[in-house]
Motif scaffolding. Sequence first.
Motif, mmCIF file in Angstrom:
data_model
loop_
_atom_site.group_PDB
_atom_site.id
_atom_site.type_symbol
_atom_site.label_atom_id
_atom_site.label_comp_id
_atom_site.label_asym_id
_atom_site.label_seq_id
_atom_site.Cartn_x
_atom_site.Cartn_y
_atom_site.Cartn_z
ATOM 1 N N MET A 56 40.827 62.920 56.597
ATOM 2 C CA MET A 56 40.978 61.854 55.748
ATOM 3 C C MET A 56 39.498 61.347 56.288
ATOM 4 S SD MET A 56 43.500 59.067 55.363
ATOM 5 C CE MET A 56 43.826 59.233 57.091
ATOM 6 N N THR A 57 38.559 60.261 55.794
ATOM 7 C CA THR A 57 37.627 60.040 55.918
ATOM 8 C C THR A 57 38.307 58.473 56.416
ATOM 9 O OG1 THR A 57 36.794 59.027 54.231
ATOM 10 C CG2 THR A 57 36.244 61.243 54.947
ATOM 11 N N ASN A 58 37.366 57.306 57.222
ATOM 12 C CA ASN A 58 37.949 56.592 57.528
ATOM 13 C C ASN A 58 37.501 55.677 55.973
ATOM 14 O OD1 ASN A 58 34.886 56.079 56.827
ATOM 15 N ND2 ASN A 58 34.944 55.384 59.072
ATOM 16 N N GLU A 59 37.378 55.851 55.224
ATOM 17 C CA GLU A 59 37.501 55.595 54.028
ATOM 18 C C GLU A 59 39.003 55.918 53.225
ATOM 19 O OE1 GLU A 59 34.260 56.772 51.454
ATOM 20 O OE2 GLU A 59 32.314 55.253 52.837
ATOM 21 N N LEU A 90 46.386 58.189 40.687
ATOM 22 C CA LEU A 90 47.807 58.761 41.146
ATOM 23 C C LEU A 90 48.715 60.142 40.280
ATOM 24 C CD1 LEU A 90 50.360 58.101 42.463
ATOM 25 C CD2 LEU A 90 50.727 56.489 40.232
ATOM 26 N N PHE A 91 47.882 60.316 39.327
ATOM 27 C CA PHE A 91 48.560 61.617 38.984
ATOM 28 C C PHE A 91 47.755 62.669 39.595
ATOM 29 C CE2 PHE A 91 48.009 64.940 35.686
ATOM 30 C CZ PHE A 91 49.395 65.461 35.152
ATOM 31 N N TYR A 92 46.039 63.165 39.666
ATOM 32 C CA TYR A 92 45.806 63.823 40.462
ATOM 33 C C TYR A 92 45.798 63.590 41.643
ATOM 34 C CZ TYR A 92 42.788 63.490 36.227
ATOM 35 O OH TYR A 92 41.742 63.870 34.917
ATOM 36 N N SER A 93 46.343 62.905 42.257
ATOM 37 C CA SER A 93 46.994 62.873 43.899
ATOM 38 C C SER A 93 48.186 63.227 43.933
ATOM 39 C CB SER A 93 47.159 61.619 44.116
ATOM 40 O OG SER A 93 45.775 61.398 44.915
ATOM 41 N N ILE A 94 49.276 63.603 42.961
ATOM 42 C CA ILE A 94 50.566 63.841 43.228
ATOM 43 C C ILE A 94 50.379 65.515 42.542
ATOM 44 C CG2 ILE A 94 52.690 63.614 42.226
ATOM 45 C CD1 ILE A 94 52.444 60.821 41.653
ATOM 46 N N ASN A 95 49.243 65.721 41.677
ATOM 47 C CA ASN A 95 49.525 67.035 41.784
ATOM 48 C C ASN A 95 48.461 67.851 42.441
ATOM 49 O OD1 ASN A 95 49.501 69.070 39.194
ATOM 50 N ND2 ASN A 95 47.374 68.858 39.049
ATOM 51 N N LEU A 96 47.887 66.743 43.126
ATOM 52 C CA LEU A 96 47.584 67.797 43.983
ATOM 53 C C LEU A 96 47.851 68.608 45.148
ATOM 54 C CD1 LEU A 96 44.552 69.057 45.774
ATOM 55 C CD2 LEU A 96 44.289 66.796 46.573
ATOM 56 N N ASN A 97 49.128 67.568 45.749
ATOM 57 C CA ASN A 97 50.072 67.811 46.477
ATOM 58 C C ASN A 97 51.820 68.375 46.343
ATOM 59 O OD1 ASN A 97 47.803 66.610 48.930
ATOM 60 N ND2 ASN A 97 48.281 65.190 47.307
ATOM 61 N N PHE A 109 56.644 59.801 49.366
ATOM 62 C CA PHE A 109 55.764 60.721 49.428
ATOM 63 C C PHE A 109 54.649 60.159 49.649
ATOM 64 C CE2 PHE A 109 52.838 63.882 46.936
ATOM 65 C CZ PHE A 109 53.825 64.614 47.009
ATOM 66 N N LYS A 110 53.845 60.472 50.369
ATOM 67 C CA LYS A 110 52.369 60.236 50.960
ATOM 68 C C LYS A 110 51.400 61.167 50.167
ATOM 69 C CE LYS A 110 54.277 57.429 54.077
ATOM 70 N NZ LYS A 110 54.152 56.504 54.799
ATOM 71 N N ILE A 111 50.907 59.840 49.456
ATOM 72 C CA ILE A 111 49.122 60.554 49.528
ATOM 73 C C ILE A 111 47.906 59.631 49.685
ATOM 74 C CG2 ILE A 111 50.139 61.363 46.562
ATOM 75 C CD1 ILE A 111 48.560 58.254 45.509
ATOM 76 N N LEU A 112 46.886 59.907 49.556
ATOM 77 C CA LEU A 112 45.553 59.657 50.017
ATOM 78 C C LEU A 112 44.983 58.578 48.805
ATOM 79 C CD1 LEU A 112 44.036 62.126 52.222
ATOM 80 C CD2 LEU A 112 45.534 60.289 52.971
ATOM 81 N N VAL A 113 44.629 57.113 49.240
ATOM 82 C CA VAL A 113 43.725 56.207 48.101
ATOM 83 C C VAL A 113 42.482 55.412 49.408
ATOM 84 C CG1 VAL A 113 46.359 56.061 46.961
ATOM 85 C CG2 VAL A 113 45.252 54.306 49.274
ATOM 86 N N GLN A 172 40.307 68.631 44.788
ATOM 87 C CA GLN A 172 40.428 68.538 46.370
ATOM 88 C C GLN A 172 39.595 67.926 47.708
ATOM 89 O OE1 GLN A 172 42.699 70.610 48.368
ATOM 90 N NE2 GLN A 172 41.567 70.429 50.153
ATOM 91 N N ASP A 173 38.569 67.388 47.087
ATOM 92 C CA ASP A 173 37.214 66.972 47.766
ATOM 93 C C ASP A 173 37.366 65.591 47.399
ATOM 94 O OD1 ASP A 173 36.039 69.461 48.682
ATOM 95 O OD2 ASP A 173 34.358 69.779 46.814
ATOM 96 N N LEU A 174 37.311 65.381 46.871
ATOM 97 C CA LEU A 174 37.728 63.510 46.109
ATOM 98 C C LEU A 174 38.927 62.919 46.740
ATOM 99 C CD1 LEU A 174 35.304 64.096 42.943
ATOM 100 C CD2 LEU A 174 34.971 63.101 44.921
ATOM 101 N N LEU A 175 39.915 64.019 46.307
ATOM 102 C CA LEU A 175 41.030 62.951 46.467
ATOM 103 C C LEU A 175 41.741 63.075 47.971
ATOM 104 C CD1 LEU A 175 42.736 64.295 43.439
ATOM 105 C CD2 LEU A 175 42.123 62.162 43.893
#
Length: 416
Positions: free
Chosen positions: A1-4, A103-110, A134-138, A399-402
């Motif tokens: 995770m980056t600081n962004e 949100l859909f892509y993030s849940i799908n990834l994890n 459930f946690k995701i990155l934004v 994987q890279d963007l989310l």
Amino acid sequence: MTNEMKSVSLEEVSNIIMGQSPDSEYYNEEGYGYPFLQGCANFTSKYPRAEVYCSVPSKIAPKDSILISVRAPVGDLNLSDREYCIGRGLASIVPTNIDMNYLFYSINLNKRDFYRISQGSTFDAVNSQDLKQFKILVPLDIKKEKRISQIILTVERSIENTEKLIEKYKNIKQGLMQDLLTGKVRVKSGIQTEEVRFKESTIGLLPEDWNDSYLSDYCDIQGGYAFESKDYSADGIQLIRIGSLFNNELNLDRDPVFLPYEFKRRYIDYVIKPNDIVISMTGTIGKRDYGFAVKIPYMNKEFMLNQRVGKFIIKEGIDKDYLFYLLHSDYYLSALYTRAGGTKQANLTSKQILQIKVAVPEIEEQKAIANILNAQEAIIESEQAHLGKLKLLKQGLMQDLLTGKVRVKVEGDGDE
């Protein structure tokens, strides 16, 4: 995770509606009320296809929400293209202050994390609290959510267009098979001719110069050997089993089993070589996952033949590629399925497979027909390979963007 990027829970960015099954007296198949989804059985690659409706729903998933399976299989996702009545096997995740596609892509990834969570219950399931926490990155910049979604969505649309193209080419191939394998369109030496004179035969109208012969006149079936689990090894020569013909195609990655290389010499009659045609001889009544022929591809490797899988031994008078397409023709498969025995399982014998009459022209025309169908099959395979690359690209981008591994620029970003 980056600081962004920051970690948030689903309850911070969405409202969650848990499904509840309505009384069955309100179900119908005539389209009254809301389309009803008990679980993920009617999920497709994107939007569900409901077969049952409910006139008095208990819980409704709004349009433009995310549908998630909360009972085994946990984590399967679809998007709601309209309002749905949802049963206890589903939940609806309604975005509040987040881009829905992101949100859909993030849940799908994890979503694999749901599998871990669900294992703690009596049966595979997750509850509302599991979903809320459930946690995701934004991204910290909301504009980057939309930019990331747009990038992934562009690839997803290419995937959808390629899938439609493959379906179109498959329909063209099916039409060609129907015309060429019945003699409605004649080809000799690759040149199409229009004039056809037909005769009555035991399998319907055929060109005057075609034969209606039993398949046994042109080939035999070599049954597989009943190898035992004690024979299996960590590596070696792979065994082609019923499970290898999953979904009526060769799948070498599905629960692979190997035998020692020395078995190739000991059981030489059960060796399968590239371009051999094999057929599944056991399946499930109703699913028609039996009696389907698969051609072993050129992979510079050989395989072993397990029980309940048969290998065609070709005699004179028939082209192997023509035989392959003949085994996929509607009239051959229809005749074969009427002969299937067993109760819950369909079991075919070599005699049942071979004692079916088929339409056979002269060998020259067989090869011309096979060449046309091979060319169409090559187009389909090329598009399928392209589809595979697009799917890998999409997975890599997610994987890279989310996760913030690769940063995206939006208007207002400075040079970096």
